[in-house]
Design a protein around this motif. Structure first.
Motif, mmCIF file in Angstrom:
data_model
loop_
_atom_site.group_PDB
_atom_site.id
_atom_site.type_symbol
_atom_site.label_atom_id
_atom_site.label_comp_id
_atom_site.label_asym_id
_atom_site.label_seq_id
_atom_site.Cartn_x
_atom_site.Cartn_y
_atom_site.Cartn_z
ATOM 1 N N ALA A 57 38.295 63.695 10.946
ATOM 2 C CA ALA A 57 39.569 63.860 10.427
ATOM 3 C C ALA A 57 39.927 65.889 11.332
ATOM 4 C CB ALA A 57 39.708 63.877 8.471
ATOM 5 N N LYS A 58 39.540 66.111 11.057
ATOM 6 C CA LYS A 58 39.858 67.779 11.320
ATOM 7 C C LYS A 58 40.349 67.404 13.399
ATOM 8 C CE LYS A 58 36.928 70.839 8.651
ATOM 9 N NZ LYS A 58 35.817 71.849 8.946
ATOM 10 N N SER A 59 39.213 66.417 13.566
ATOM 11 C CA SER A 59 39.848 66.505 15.771
ATOM 12 C C SER A 59 41.474 65.536 15.188
ATOM 13 C CB SER A 59 39.137 65.723 16.028
ATOM 14 O OG SER A 59 38.698 64.477 15.583
ATOM 15 N N GLN A 60 41.650 65.046 14.152
ATOM 16 C CA GLN A 60 42.937 64.749 14.491
ATOM 17 C C GLN A 60 44.006 65.005 13.493
ATOM 18 O OE1 GLN A 60 42.475 60.666 12.290
ATOM 19 N NE2 GLN A 60 41.244 60.379 13.424
ATOM 20 N N THR A 61 43.532 66.212 13.369
ATOM 21 C CA THR A 61 44.822 67.171 12.562
ATOM 22 C C THR A 61 45.533 68.076 13.163
ATOM 23 O OG1 THR A 61 43.317 67.313 10.242
ATOM 24 C CG2 THR A 61 45.075 69.221 10.775
ATOM 25 N N ASP A 112 52.324 73.036 13.262
ATOM 26 C CA ASP A 112 51.589 71.976 12.654
ATOM 27 C C ASP A 112 51.611 71.107 12.846
ATOM 28 O OD1 ASP A 112 49.903 73.566 10.786
ATOM 29 O OD2 ASP A 112 51.616 73.689 8.909
ATOM 30 N N GLY A 113 51.867 70.729 14.121
ATOM 31 C CA GLY A 113 52.977 69.185 14.678
ATOM 32 C C GLY A 113 53.756 69.012 15.153
#
Length: 369
Positions: free
Chosen positions: A9-13, A76-77
């Motif tokens: 999940a962290k890697s996709q954030t 934040d993306g």
């Protein structure tokens, strides 16, 4: 959630702040030349480099007070600025702290911290009281800024910058105006509070010690480019080139020439992989990794091990520096000047001879300039 699922999940954030290929030119000079970096929440990245290398301009582009020629900035993306689309500075949720604190002299401490806050008077007062308690200045809430010390004003500036709960904090040499006796404590308090608020921090500094002390990651900048980025330990112990190594500390240089993938020196041969025949070579080593033994019976080689071959050198000068002594020497075989640091007081007389050896695993081989 399992640790594996949490990691995924962290890697996709997306990172809290991401900068992609920023360029900014003034005339024919590329002040910011292809800068890219990313910062996670609660992490500190130090943009480190000499004056004039483009650090502050990079901060101004991210803050929105200047406009890049090309490149993109994300929070934040979400895109906040490219060369077409631009969210104004006041809507970027980015806090700013500068060297001069920039407190409003006509406002109280409470007024300064509340400046720019939205909400009712009660909500603003509660946020002010919360932050002043965190920085240990509850007693000064109604004081005038000029009545406070430099360290106290710095903490007020930090509280003001944090009051709107920014996602990102940009800090431009914020501690350089403080007395040395106060600086370490204020830096540590600031860092703890920023991490507590889960703020992503981009700190500009020209002081390597400050970057090593504060950063989760260092981005070393030179001539508008980031030349190396990584954890402080890696930046210090695996420098990308001689200038990167020298930026963090004094270094000794032993010069030679690559011959058959080797460089012969008074301290033995060093491997020069990938260097063409006849290339000028510099062996770099920090003073703390130069080892001294008293010269005895004309011995020419020290015992085998981490230090390898030794060379005879004579003391030219020795000085006590507070916690260690700095000994300057001249190698008899080739005239190379060396510096060695020795713990505590060690002040040999001029002309004293030593067997000098180098800790081989701390030597770096670079192509000469």
């Amino acid at each position: 959630m399992t640790s594996k699922a949490t990691s995924e999940a962290k890697s996709q954030t997306p990172p809290r702040l991401e900068v992609k290929n920023l360029y900014r030119s003034f005339g024919d000079r590329n002040v910011v030349d292809g800068v890219s970096l990313a910062i996670e929440p609660g992490k500190v990245t130090c943009l480190l480099g000499p004056s004039g290398c483009g650090k502050s301009t990079t901060l101004r582009l991210i803050a929105g007070v200047d406009m890049q020629d090309t490149g993109e900035i994300y929070v934040d993306g979400n895109l906040i600025c490219d060369t077409v689309f631009r969210i104004p500075p006041e809507r970027r949720q980015i806090g700013l702290m500068f060297q001069d604190f920039a407190l409003f002299p006509h406002m109280s401490v409470a007024g300064n911290v509340a400046f720019g806050l939205a909400g009712s008077a009660v909500e603003k007062r509660a946020r002010v009281e919360e932050l002043l308690a965190k920085v240990g200045l509850s007693w000064a809430i109604d004081a005038a800024p000029h009545a406070l010390s430099g360290g106290e004003q710095q903490r007020v500036a930090l509280a003001r910058a944090l009051a709107p709960r920014p996602r990102i904090m940009l800090m431009d040499e914020p501690f350089s105006g403080l007395d040395n006796r106060l600086r370490d404590g204020i830096r540590d308090e600031t860092l703890a509070l920023l991490k507590e608020e889960d703020t992503a921090v981009l700190l500009v500094t020209h002081e390597p010690e400050e970057a090593l002390r504060m950063a989760d990651e260092i981005a070393l900048m030179r001539n508008g480019k980031i030349v190396q980025a990584g954890a402080p330990y890696n930046i210090y112990n695996a420098p990308v080139d001689r200038d990167a190594m020298a930026f963090f500390s004094d270094i000794n240089l032993i010069k030679g020439t690559s011959n058959g993938a080797l460089c012969s020196t008074a301290f033995g041969d060093f491997l020069t992989p990938g260097m063409a025949e006849g290339t000028d070579v510099e062996i770099a080593i920090r003073p703390q990794h130069v080892h001294l033994d008293f010269y005895r019976n004309g011995a020419a080689v020290s015992p085998s091990g981490a230090y390898g071959m030794s060379a005879v050198a004579s003391v030219e000068r020795a000085r006590f520096m507070g916690t260690e002594s700095l000994v300057e020497l001249r190698v008899e075989a080739d005239g190379t000047a060396l510096k060695a640091t020795v713990p505590n007081v060690f002040l040999p007389e001029q002309g004293t001879k030593f067997m000098v050896s180098l800790k081989r695993n701390h030597c770096f081989v670079f192509a000469g300039k």
